[in-house]
Design an enzyme around this catalytic site. Structure first.
Site, PDB file in Angstrom:
ATOM      1  N   ARG A 145      -3.278 -13.744  -1.418  1.00 50.03           N
ATOM      2  CA  ARG A 145      -3.633 -14.168   0.020  1.00 50.03           C
ATOM      3  C   ARG A 145      -4.212 -15.447   0.300  1.00 50.03           C
ATOM      4  NH1 ARG A 145      -1.448  -9.520   1.816  1.00 50.03           N
ATOM      5  NH2 ARG A 145      -2.234  -7.587   0.580  1.00 50.03           N
ATOM      6  N   SER A 163       0.871  -1.132  -0.044  1.00 47.87           N
ATOM      7  CA  SER A 163      -0.044  -0.098  -0.064  1.00 47.87           C
ATOM      8  C   SER A 163       0.718   1.359   0.034  1.00 47.87           C
ATOM      9  CB  SER A 163      -0.885   0.164   1.210  1.00 47.87           C
ATOM     10  OG  SER A 163      -1.763  -0.843   1.092  1.00 47.87           O
ATOM     11  N   ASP A 180      -7.292  -7.348   4.798  1.00 50.39           N
ATOM     12  CA  ASP A 180      -6.277  -8.269   4.096  1.00 50.39           C
ATOM     13  C   ASP A 180      -5.783  -9.400   5.118  1.00 50.39           C
ATOM     14  OD1 ASP A 180      -6.853  -6.568   2.006  1.00 50.39           O
ATOM     15  OD2 ASP A 180      -4.803  -5.489   2.153  1.00 50.39           O
ATOM     16  N   ARG A 237       1.534   4.231  -3.064  1.00 49.72           N
ATOM     17  CA  ARG A 237       1.191   5.652  -2.782  1.00 49.72           C
ATOM     18  C   ARG A 237       2.556   6.425  -2.892  1.00 49.72           C
ATOM     19  NH1 ARG A 237      -2.709   2.863  -0.244  1.00 49.72           N
ATOM     20  NH2 ARG A 237      -4.455   3.724   0.448  1.00 49.72           N
TER      21      ARG A 237
HETATM   22  C1  S3P Z   1      -5.768  -1.192   0.097  1.00 46.80           C
HETATM   23  C2  S3P Z   1      -6.868  -0.832   0.762  1.00 46.80           C
HETATM   24  C3  S3P Z   1      -7.879  -2.025   1.059  1.00 46.80           C
HETATM   25  C4  S3P Z   1      -6.941  -3.574   0.805  1.00 46.80           C
HETATM   26  C5  S3P Z   1      -5.969  -3.485  -0.251  1.00 46.80           C
HETATM   27  C6  S3P Z   1      -5.007  -2.305  -0.279  1.00 46.80           C
HETATM   28  C7  S3P Z   1      -4.954   0.154  -0.121  1.00 46.80           C
HETATM   29  O1  S3P Z   1      -8.650  -2.033   0.179  1.00 46.80           O
HETATM   30  O2  S3P Z   1      -7.610  -4.726   0.689  1.00 46.80           O
HETATM   31  O3  S3P Z   1      -5.382  -4.556  -0.326  1.00 46.80           O
HETATM   32  O4  S3P Z   1      -3.608   0.153  -0.395  1.00 46.80           O
HETATM   33  O5  S3P Z   1      -5.672   1.350  -0.076  1.00 46.80           O
HETATM   34  P1  S3P Z   1     -10.093  -1.250   0.417  1.00 46.80           P
HETATM   35  O6  S3P Z   1      -9.800  -0.136   0.619  1.00 46.80           O
HETATM   36  O7  S3P Z   1     -11.075  -1.230  -0.884  1.00 46.80           O
HETATM   37  O8  S3P Z   1     -10.886  -2.193   1.425  1.00 46.80           O
END
Ligand code: S3P
Length: 429
Positions: free
Chosen positions: A387, A22, A312, A26
């Site tokens: 996963r 994540s 997750d 970003r």
């Molecule tokens: C993520 C947010 C989550 C997560 C995904 C990564 C992110 O999804 O399940 O693996 O990096 O913002 P959601 O925000 O749709 O729940």
């Protein structure tokens, strides 16, 4: 590709986790819209964050890789070129939803595509607010990729999140960076806060409501920091260590952002023997070392408030729950049905292969844990979901004989060295 997993007699070692997925996405996206040069250390080599880099290159952004260091020359908010080919987000929902927010905000005419799994996931959640705020974005059959983005004008907007989703929150805030008037996102159930943290967006609180704001006047900081180890990857080893009868696993440099680590609290509440040593972080995200040892686990009813924070980790927490004494319960987790696979159904198939006792609900699962036990070996299928592949592998690691995981390469989406790390931990000499 099929991978064999043999039940290990003991698990020992130190694992250098893959960089957080994540945060990698970003760091790259925010570097691209900033004005200066960002040097991101320990950028993820996994397929999803690499899809983000490929899309940025297609948008004319200078992205240079040297080992795991990525240098990005910021193009600024309005510096993207219109891509000549569709932007391929691969399997990555984060790439598609966050980049769609930026491109819709900037009005960059473009098409976004994804693989079969991503093309089957609803984009309605982002299309509705992005359109309502003045953006031009359309999906196939209304709600699905390919997404077509055109030129619009983002207006002031106030949006209370209908789903606790960091991807949705981020898409709206990122489009808001292009608005002359304030865009406000109101969150009542917290989800991961990397976007607001890394962009230093204004945040205020009113009772249980968190109000996040973005607009064109906000300066976008460069993104020069080391990406911490991925807590979501750590979760597989935390559960492996806790359920295995002879284990001690050390996980250094793992991200400890409190909006990501509910699974840690859940496992500790279940009685897992876990030690956390915070370290001094060079970047905006907290980090530390986690050690886990063999544990006797108690059943737990997961507080629905924790679900978005542990979303997750829920598949691997289901594995922990089958090793707890008593009946565990996950509710309010319907979102699991909208991930890379329908993870409730897919985990149901995995737990059946292992011979566990459970019953699926529309929004969760009840698991009748059997305490510490050996699992029966089996033939698992990842269903192309990273996963699911890794959760099945952990069941194989505590089985009485050899198991296998089909389409095991799915783990490359977030954790390319997963199978080597698994082998290293189970080595006895
Ligand atoms: C993520 C947010 C989550 C997560 C995904 C990564 C992110 O999804 O399940 O693996 O990096 O913002 P959601 O925000 O749709 O729940």
């Amino acid at each position: 590709m099929k991978r064999n997993v043999v039940g290990a007699s003991r698990l020992r070692g130190t694992i250098q986790l893959p960089p957080d997925k994540s945060i990698s996405h970003r760091a790259a996206l925010f570097a691209a819209i900033s004005e200066g040069q960002s040097v991101i250390e320990n950028y993820s080599q996994a397929a999803d964050p690499q899809s983000t880099l490929a899309c940025l290159r297609q948008l004319g952004v200078s992205v240079r890789k040297e080992g795991t260091t990525v240098t990005i020359d910021g193009a600024g908010r309005d510096g993207f070129q219109e891509p000549s080919e569709p932007l391929d987000c691969g399997n990555s929902g984060t790439t598609m939803r966050l980049l769609a927010g930026i491109l819709t905000g900037a009005g960059v005419s473009s098409t976004m595509i994804g693989d079969a799994s991503l093309s089957g996931r609803t984009m309605k959640r982002i299309l509705d607010p992005l359109t309502a705020m003045g953006g031009v974005i359309r999906g196939r059959e209304q709600n699905f990729a390919p997404l077509e983005i055109g030129k619009g004008e983002i207006r002031g907007f106030r949006y209370e999140l209908p789903i606790a989703s960091a991807q949705l929150k981020s898409a709206v805030l990122l489009a808001g960076l292009f608005s002359e008037e304030p865009v406000e996102v109101i969150e009542t159930v917290p989800s991961r806060d990397h976007t607001e943290r890394l962009l230093r967006l204004p945040v205020s609180h009113n009772g249980n409501r968190t109000i996040l704001r973005s607009d064109r006047s906000i300066d976008l900081p460069v993104q020069s920091y080391p990406v911490p180890g991925d807590f979501s990857a750590a979760a597989f080893w935390l559960v492996a260590g806790a359920i295995h009868p002879d284990a001690e696993i050390v996980l250094p440099d793992v991200g400890l952002n409190p909006t990501r680590t509910a699974a840690l609290n859940v496992l500790q509440e279940m009685g897992a023997d876990i030690e956390i040593e915070p370290s001094v972080s060079d970047g905006p995200e907290p980090m530390g070392t986690i050690t886990v040892r063999s544990s006797k686990l108690r059943a737990i009813k997961l507080d629905p408030q924790w679900v978005p924070n542990a979303i997750d980790e829920l598949p691997i927490l289901m594995v922990a729950m089958s090793f707890a004494n008593g009946r565990s319960e996950i509710t309010a987790a319907e979102e699991l049905r909208h991930k890379e696979t329908d993870r409730l159904s897919a985990m149901g198939r995995v737990l059946s292969v292992a011979g566990e006792e459970f019953s699926l609900r529309s929004d969760g699962i009840l698991i009748q844990g059997r305490g510490t036990h050996h699992v029966r070996p089996g033939v698992y299928d990842s269903e192309h979901d990273h996963r699911i592949a890794m959760s099945a592998a952990i069941l194989g690691l505590v089985a009485d004989g050899p198991s296998s995981v089909d389409r095991a390469e799915a783990s490359d989406i977030s954790y390319p060295s997963f199978w080597e790390d698994l082998e290293q931990l189970s080595r006895t000499e």
